[in-house]
Scaffold this motif. Structure first.
Motif, PDB file in Angstrom:
ATOM      1  N   PHE A   8       4.468  41.770 -32.617  1.00 30.97           N
ATOM      2  CA  PHE A   8       5.246  41.436 -33.807  1.00 30.97           C
ATOM      3  C   PHE A   8       4.444  41.969 -34.973  1.00 30.97           C
ATOM      4  N   ALA A  13       1.354  39.719 -29.588  1.00 33.78           N
ATOM      5  CA  ALA A  13       1.571  38.444 -28.909  1.00 33.78           C
ATOM      6  C   ALA A  13       1.262  38.564 -27.416  1.00 33.78           C
ATOM      7  N   GLN A  32      -3.500  28.129 -24.564  1.00 39.69           N
ATOM      8  CA  GLN A  32      -3.548  27.418 -25.835  1.00 39.69           C
ATOM      9  C   GLN A  32      -2.330  27.754 -26.694  1.00 39.69           C
ATOM     10  N   ASN A  33      -2.151  27.004 -27.766  1.00 38.97           N
ATOM     11  CA  ASN A  33      -1.063  27.293 -28.695  1.00 38.97           C
ATOM     12  C   ASN A  33      -1.210  28.716 -29.203  1.00 38.97           C
ATOM     13  N   GLY A  34      -0.141  29.477 -29.074  1.00 44.57           N
ATOM     14  CA  GLY A  34      -0.173  30.856 -29.551  1.00 44.57           C
ATOM     15  C   GLY A  34      -0.674  31.856 -28.529  1.00 44.57           C
ATOM     16  N   LYS A  37       2.838  32.198 -24.211  1.00 47.99           N
ATOM     17  CA  LYS A  37       3.684  31.688 -23.132  1.00 47.99           C
ATOM     18  C   LYS A  37       5.168  31.828 -23.454  1.00 47.99           C
ATOM     19  N   HIS A 193       1.515  21.386 -21.747  1.00 49.18           N
ATOM     20  CA  HIS A 193       0.138  21.190 -22.190  1.00 49.18           C
ATOM     21  C   HIS A 193      -0.500  19.978 -21.543  1.00 49.18           C
ATOM     22  N   LEU A 392       5.527  30.990 -36.048  1.00 49.32           N
ATOM     23  CA  LEU A 392       4.396  30.341 -35.373  1.00 49.32           C
ATOM     24  C   LEU A 392       4.819  29.819 -34.014  1.00 49.32           C
ATOM     25  N   SER A 393       3.861  29.691 -33.121  1.00 49.57           N
ATOM     26  CA  SER A 393       4.160  29.081 -31.826  1.00 49.57           C
ATOM     27  C   SER A 393       4.435  27.590 -32.034  1.00 49.57           C
ATOM     28  N   GLY A 395       3.238  24.729 -30.916  1.00 53.34           N
ATOM     29  CA  GLY A 395       2.123  23.832 -31.201  1.00 53.34           C
ATOM     30  C   GLY A 395       1.566  24.051 -32.596  1.00 53.34           C
TER      31      GLY A 395
END
Ligand SMILES: Nc1ncnc2c1ncn2[C@@H]1O[C@H](COP(=O)(O)OP(=O)(O)OP(=O)(O)O)[C@@H](O)[C@H]1O
Ligand SMILES: [Mg+2]
Length: 493
Positions: A8, A13, A32-34, A37, A193, A392-393, A395
């Motif tokens: 992006f 990503a 982890q967040n970001g 997945k 998570h 943003l992801s 989380g």
């Protein structure tokens, strides 16, 4: 999937991801967040086009130019941000996107019957197919989304954090359904998570980090410490921060007296002192969220009063609650909390713009500094406060909502599911932040479906069942099983 790359503007990503999933297995995706997945499974769902990489489906190389192409192959996806239409009924949403030629000819009653059957299979016979989806809770919407995936007779079902909005009982039912599907040869990709879930439901695990596959197809019983190390690149003992005893003689800050709302909850008495963290445990639908929303004035109580530092707060008015120093981080961040197209910075400072003005002019530098401080403190990824929150992801969006209230300086902080969708590393940091706020004299109320979290984070625990307080006591005197027994008792009916 082999060597999948997706960029992006400004972010890579996915940076060459491999994923193999077999029929009949529950394959968990961790990271982890970001980490990438959701982006990966959007590629699989035909919602994103990869910049490079190949996808093979049952032995043949395929292209997935649009979501319809994935669905036709038998890939059904339950996205993290649910894509339901609020104005349609449960049944209409479940059948949405099916080949119209097929469904247009089927009578509405038949669609409703089919929907009812699916909901029954998911353990929710009480949910009516004719209810408008916009009126359902987050958990209800999740169920509709799951019923929709089941209705496709898919060979691969991808679930992006399905359990995030479910409580324990519902997670159990979800697991039964997932196991049943896997036993019939359906492949499942499961993102969560909650590591203990992965160990229970998963067969194999693939770990992503910064857009790359760092471990593929590990057995699901790989030791947790090892999995965390792979995910984060460091080891974390994710225990809760130690409790600091509430000082003797600390003043009550929040006093709730016989608060009630017809049909939702009654006779709620709750006092939170400066520096104290009080946790509300209970099932989804027990009234926990409604209580918080009423204290915040988003709902009007039918009985009772709310006082902050001795002064009664005008009921049913969020503005009055905010003026009295009450901050509220709601459960459904997307609909209630975030302005998705605005920047991270704006979303963080939204509740507090007055603080960032000088002689009536906006003080952009101060606003920016405050937002950047929070972004660093919460380990926001990427730590760029100018991005639109939409990009943003999941989380990291949650961290933005938290950051808003943390930066605001309130006297009372109401947190509804503060770590939903947040990875283990960031979770530990959020717990420390909440503890620090309490140590500065803020009165905190936390609602969470994760009983370990309520107990581990709080000084005092209140259990809500069916709209009533059924227990109150110090957190160190109670354990998970006792809380479970109490909430389940109310649930047998
Ligand atoms: N539409 C988009 N535009 C720009 N950046 C995006 C977009 N979608 C995702 N990203 C970025 O891609 C990266 C991966 O995001 P992704 O949503 O896949 O993470 P995730 O692993 O699902 O995280 P979480 O556990 O928080 O849901 C992040 O840096 C995110 O900010
Ligand atoms: Mg995600």
């Amino acid at each position: 999937m082999r060597g999948i790359v997706k960029g992006f503007p400004g972010v890579r990503a996915l940076d060459g991801i491999d994923l193999d999933v077999s029929a009949g297995e529950v394959h968990c995706l961790l990271g982890q967040n970001g980490a990438g997945k959701s982006t990966l499974i959007k590629v699989l769902a035909g919602a994103h086009q990869p910049d490079a990489g190949r996808i093979r489906w049952r032995g043949e190389e395929v292209r997935l130019p649009d979501p319809g192409a994935s669905l036709r192959l038998g890939i059904a996806t339950i996205h993290q941000e649910l894509d339901l239409v609020d104005g349609l009924t449960v049944a209409e949403n479940i059948h949405l996107g099916h080949e119209t030629t097929r469904w247009a000819m089927i009578a509405r009653s038949e669609a409703n019957t089919a929907a009812a059957r699916l909901l029954h299979r998911l353990g929710h016979p009480e949910m009516s197919p004719t209810t408008e989806v916009g009126r359902l809770s987050a958990a209800g919407k999740q169920l509709v989304s799951m019923a929709r995936a089941l209705s496709r007779d898919a060979r691969l079902i991808v679930m992006d954090e399905p359990s995030a909005v479910l409580d324990r009982g519902e997670v159990e039912r979800l697991f039964e359904v997932v196991r049943g599907l896997a036993d019939r040869g359906v492949a499942i990709v499961y993102i969560s998570h909650r590591l203990e879930e992965i160990r229970r439901i998963g067969d194999r695990v693939t770990v992503l980090k910064d857009g790359r596959t760092v471990a593929s197809g590990l057995p699901a019983n790989t030791p947790t410490t090892e999995v965390i190390r792979l995910m984060t690149g460091r080891s974390i003992d994710y225990v809760f921060p130690p409790r600091t005893p509430v000082p003797e003689g600390a003043e009550p800050v929040l006093e709730v007296e016989s608060l009630g709302r017809r049909g939702e909850f009654r006779d709620i008495d709750l006092t939170v002192r400066a520096g104290e963290i009080v946790g509300l445990a209970g099932l989804v639908g027990s009234g926990r969220s409604e209580i918080l929303e009423t204290v915040y004035g988003a709902r009007r109580p039918s009985t009772g009063t709310v006082r902050v530092a001795g002064t009664t707060v005008r009921p049913g008015r969020p503005a009055a609650a905010m003026a009295a120093g009450i901050g509220f981080c709601p459960e459904e961040r997307k609909s209630q909390a975030l302005v998705l197209d605005d920047s991270v910075q704006r979303n963080i400072t939204l509740a507090d713009l007055r603080r960032f003005s000088r002689w009536g002019f906006p003080d952009r530098a101060a606003e920016r500094r405050a937002a950047a401080d929070q972004a660093t403190g919460l380990d926001l990824r990427p730590p760029d406060v100018d991005r639109p929150v939409r990009t943003l992801s999941g989380g990291n969006q949650q961290k933005v909502v938290l950051a808003r209230w943390l930066s605001r300086g309130c006297r009372v902080l109401l947190l509804d599911e503060p770590t939903r969708g947040v990875d283990v590393g960031a979770r530990a940091e959020i717990y420390v932040l909440i503890r620090d706020l309490a140590a500065r004299g803020i009165a905190v109320v936390v609602v969470s479906s994760e009983i370990e979290e309520v107990i581990g984070l709080s000084d005092r625990v209140l259990v809500v069942s069916d709209g009533e307080l059924v227990f109150e006591g110090p957190a160190e005197d109670i354990d998970e099983h006792r809380v479970l027994d109490m909430v389940m008792e109310g649930d047998v009916a």
